[in-house]
Design an enzyme around this catalytic site. Structure first.
Site, PDB file in Angstrom:
ATOM      1  N   HIS A 252      63.465  85.913 -21.482  1.00  0.00           N
ATOM      2  CA  HIS A 252      64.153  85.940 -20.185  1.00  0.00           C
ATOM      3  C   HIS A 252      65.581  85.409 -20.361  1.00  0.00           C
ATOM      4  O   HIS A 252      65.816  84.500 -21.166  1.00  0.00           O
ATOM      5  CB  HIS A 252      63.393  85.093 -19.163  1.00  0.00           C
ATOM      6  CG  HIS A 252      63.908  85.272 -17.779  1.00  0.00           C
ATOM      7  ND1 HIS A 252      65.031  84.620 -17.320  1.00  0.00           N
ATOM      8  CD2 HIS A 252      63.485  86.060 -16.764  1.00  0.00           C
ATOM      9  CE1 HIS A 252      65.262  85.001 -16.069  1.00  0.00           C
ATOM     10  NE2 HIS A 252      64.345  85.863 -15.709  1.00  0.00           N
TER      11      HIS A 252
ATOM     12  N   GLY B 175      68.938  86.446  -9.146  1.00  0.00           N
ATOM     13  CA  GLY B 175      69.080  85.344  -8.196  1.00  0.00           C
ATOM     14  C   GLY B 175      70.380  85.370  -7.406  1.00  0.00           C
ATOM     15  O   GLY B 175      70.719  84.411  -6.723  1.00  0.00           O
TER      16      GLY B 175
ATOM     17  N   ASN C   8      57.759  86.367 -11.319  1.00  0.00           N
ATOM     18  CA  ASN C   8      58.185  85.294 -12.225  1.00  0.00           C
ATOM     19  C   ASN C   8      58.524  84.094 -11.352  1.00  0.00           C
ATOM     20  O   ASN C   8      59.573  84.067 -10.719  1.00  0.00           O
ATOM     21  CB  ASN C   8      59.402  85.780 -13.031  1.00  0.00           C
ATOM     22  CG  ASN C   8      60.014  84.677 -13.877  1.00  0.00           C
ATOM     23  OD1 ASN C   8      59.434  83.604 -14.039  1.00  0.00           O
ATOM     24  ND2 ASN C   8      61.202  84.942 -14.420  1.00  0.00           N
ATOM     25  N   TRP C   9      57.613  83.141 -11.331  1.00  0.00           N
ATOM     26  CA  TRP C   9      57.780  82.009 -10.409  1.00  0.00           C
ATOM     27  C   TRP C   9      58.722  80.945 -10.958  1.00  0.00           C
ATOM     28  O   TRP C   9      59.000  79.949 -10.281  1.00  0.00           O
ATOM     29  CB  TRP C   9      56.403  81.435 -10.024  1.00  0.00           C
ATOM     30  CG  TRP C   9      55.609  82.396  -9.191  1.00  0.00           C
ATOM     31  CD1 TRP C   9      56.060  83.577  -8.666  1.00  0.00           C
ATOM     32  CD2 TRP C   9      54.240  82.286  -8.791  1.00  0.00           C
ATOM     33  NE1 TRP C   9      55.054  84.199  -7.963  1.00  0.00           N
ATOM     34  CE2 TRP C   9      53.930  83.433  -8.025  1.00  0.00           C
ATOM     35  CE3 TRP C   9      53.242  81.333  -9.006  1.00  0.00           C
ATOM     36  CZ2 TRP C   9      52.654  83.637  -7.474  1.00  0.00           C
ATOM     37  CZ3 TRP C   9      51.978  81.528  -8.468  1.00  0.00           C
ATOM     38  CH2 TRP C   9      51.696  82.680  -7.694  1.00  0.00           C
ATOM     39  N   LYS C  10      59.169  81.144 -12.196  1.00  0.00           N
ATOM     40  CA  LYS C  10      60.150  80.217 -12.797  1.00  0.00           C
ATOM     41  C   LYS C  10      59.682  78.765 -12.636  1.00  0.00           C
ATOM     42  O   LYS C  10      58.475  78.516 -12.628  1.00  0.00           O
ATOM     43  CB  LYS C  10      61.543  80.465 -12.191  1.00  0.00           C
ATOM     44  CG  LYS C  10      61.932  81.940 -12.306  1.00  0.00           C
ATOM     45  CD  LYS C  10      63.382  82.224 -12.026  1.00  0.00           C
ATOM     46  CE  LYS C  10      63.633  83.714 -12.186  1.00  0.00           C
ATOM     47  NZ  LYS C  10      65.050  84.072 -12.036  1.00  0.00           N
TER      48      LYS C  10
ATOM     49  N   GLU D  43      66.817  93.436 -16.934  1.00  0.00           N
ATOM     50  CA  GLU D  43      67.340  92.527 -15.922  1.00  0.00           C
ATOM     51  C   GLU D  43      68.830  92.272 -16.167  1.00  0.00           C
ATOM     52  O   GLU D  43      69.180  91.446 -17.018  1.00  0.00           O
ATOM     53  CB  GLU D  43      66.594  91.191 -15.971  1.00  0.00           C
ATOM     54  CG  GLU D  43      65.108  91.316 -15.710  1.00  0.00           C
ATOM     55  CD  GLU D  43      64.528  90.019 -15.190  1.00  0.00           C
ATOM     56  OE1 GLU D  43      63.949  90.047 -14.103  1.00  0.00           O
ATOM     57  OE2 GLU D  43      64.675  88.976 -15.850  1.00  0.00           O
TER      58      GLU D  43
ATOM     59  N   GLY E 141      61.709  87.566  -9.075  1.00  0.00           N
ATOM     60  CA  GLY E 141      61.865  86.114  -9.030  1.00  0.00           C
ATOM     61  C   GLY E 141      61.729  85.605  -7.606  1.00  0.00           C
ATOM     62  O   GLY E 141      60.632  85.448  -7.072  1.00  0.00           O
ATOM     63  N   GLY E 142      62.868  85.385  -6.952  1.00  0.00           N
ATOM     64  CA  GLY E 142      62.884  84.790  -5.610  1.00  0.00           C
ATOM     65  C   GLY E 142      61.899  85.406  -4.628  1.00  0.00           C
ATOM     66  O   GLY E 142      61.180  84.690  -3.923  1.00  0.00           O
TER      67      GLY E 142
ATOM     68  N   SER F 171      67.102  90.443  -8.230  1.00  0.00           N
ATOM     69  CA  SER F 171      67.190  90.562  -6.774  1.00  0.00           C
ATOM     70  C   SER F 171      66.424  91.763  -6.219  1.00  0.00           C
ATOM     71  O   SER F 171      66.822  92.357  -5.217  1.00  0.00           O
ATOM     72  CB  SER F 171      68.659  90.584  -6.319  1.00  0.00           C
ATOM     73  OG  SER F 171      69.308  89.392  -6.711  1.00  0.00           O
TER      74      SER F 171
ATOM     75  N   GLU G  16      67.323  83.450 -18.707  1.00  0.00           N
ATOM     76  CA  GLU G  16      67.473  82.004 -18.512  1.00  0.00           C
ATOM     77  C   GLU G  16      67.066  81.249 -19.769  1.00  0.00           C
ATOM     78  O   GLU G  16      67.631  80.209 -20.099  1.00  0.00           O
ATOM     79  CB  GLU G  16      66.659  81.558 -17.285  1.00  0.00           C
ATOM     80  CG  GLU G  16      67.342  81.996 -16.002  1.00  0.00           C
ATOM     81  CD  GLU G  16      66.402  82.279 -14.848  1.00  0.00           C
ATOM     82  OE1 GLU G  16      65.226  81.861 -14.889  1.00  0.00           O
ATOM     83  OE2 GLU G  16      66.836  82.944 -13.886  1.00  0.00           O
TER      84      GLU G  16
HETATM   85  P1  PGA Z   1      65.359  87.338  -8.993  1.00  0.00           P
HETATM   86  O1  PGA Z   1      64.876  86.970 -10.489  1.00  0.00           O
HETATM   87  O2  PGA Z   1      64.387  88.345  -8.465  1.00  0.00           O
HETATM   88  O3  PGA Z   1      65.313  86.032  -8.247  1.00  0.00           O
HETATM   89  O4  PGA Z   1      66.721  87.896  -9.112  1.00  0.00           O
HETATM   90  C1  PGA Z   1      64.373  87.961 -11.330  1.00  0.00           C
HETATM   91  C2  PGA Z   1      64.039  87.355 -12.687  1.00  0.00           C
HETATM   92  O5  PGA Z   1      64.820  86.511 -13.161  1.00  0.00           O
HETATM   93  O6  PGA Z   1      63.019  87.683 -13.306  1.00  0.00           O
END
Ligand code: PGA
Length: 247
Positions: free
Chosen positions: A94, A172, A9-11, A166, A232-233, A211, A96
């Site tokens: 998600h 994050g 997930n490159w956000k 999640e 994500g990251g 994470s 967010e």
């Molecule tokens: P993260 O994000 O790996 O940076 O914690 C995961 C996500 O929000 O899908």
């Protein structure tokens, strides 16, 4: 029985040209894998991503979609456009989006229905907030989110759905749920699916996200009910992401 699925997930990262560069780096690093690999760039980078992905085993996903077919919804995009861009998966709900963009269990459910109707595979996100974890209601929260997200979905569509567990406090932050904790909550989610869909619950793939990275992927993926990861990251660097894929 359930094919592992690792999705990046490159956000809101990676312009179209950066997206192309990252995909070019990633392709050779994951081509031999037995894991299903998905990348989810920003919507405005999907066209570039489609071209860069030609001939590769990496599937394309989007981070969101609207639940109407077309019309006066400024700033939104529809399933048909995603399909035209070669998108196969779409992340829905998600945390967010729930937190910053007023996504609710109701809109999540509408988006799941529209995606399925159009032939896109939803990656439905559920997860508790830190306060909910501290109050001991994690299982209740994820069970409720799961049931509301899937409300009215036909049993025959269940196998097209991926669920991403999640924990919001792990996204994050560098804090991960322990593998045992994550597995236990994922079992709760699968049990919630089972209450509605009986044995179909055994084919639903459930990812962990929060994470997850090259260091902890193998341990998480070794758990009985963890079928993949939403990353994500650690998905923003080809080398790191490929290590998760090849856990
Ligand atoms: P993260 O994000 O790996 O940076 O914690 C995961 C996500 O929000 O899908």
């Amino acid at each position: 029985m359930r094919k592992p699925i690792i999705a990046g997930n490159w956000k809101m990262n990676m312009t179209p040209s950066e997206t192309v560069k990252l995909i070019r780096e990633l392709k050779p690093l994951v081509e031999g894998t037995n894991t299903e690999v998905v990348v989810c760039p920003m919507a405005v980078s999907l066209f570039a991503a489609k071209e860069a992905l030609a001939g590769s085993n990496i599937r394309l996903g989007a981070q969101n979609v609207y639940f109407e077919d077309a019309g006066a919804y400024t700033g939104e995009w529809n399933c048909d456009s995603l399909l035209e861009l070669g998108v196969e998966y779409v992340i829905i709900g998600h945390s967010e989006r729930r937190q910053y963009f007023n996504e609710s269990d109701e809109t999540v459910n509408k988006k799941v229905h529209k995606a399925l109707q159009k032939g896109l595979k939803p990656i439905v996100c559920v997860g508790e907030q830190l306060e909910q974890k501290q109050k001991g209601v994690t299982a209740e929260v994820v069970r409720m989110q799961t049931k509301l997200a899937l409300e009215g979905v036909r049993a025959s569509d269940i196998e097209s759905i991926v669920i991403a567990y999640e924990p919001v406090w792990a996204i994050g932050t560098g804090m991960t749920a322990t593998s045992a904790e994550a597995n236990m909550t994922i079992r709760e989610i699968r049990q919630a699916v089972r209450e509605r869909y009986a044995d179909a619950a055994d084919v639903v793939r459930i990812q962990y996200g929060g994470s997850m990275n090259a260091k902890n992927a193998a341990e998480l993926m070794a758990m009985s009910d963890i079928d993949g990861g939403l990353i994500g990251g650690a998905s923003l660097k080809a080398e790191d992401f490929s290590k998760v894929v090849n856990y």
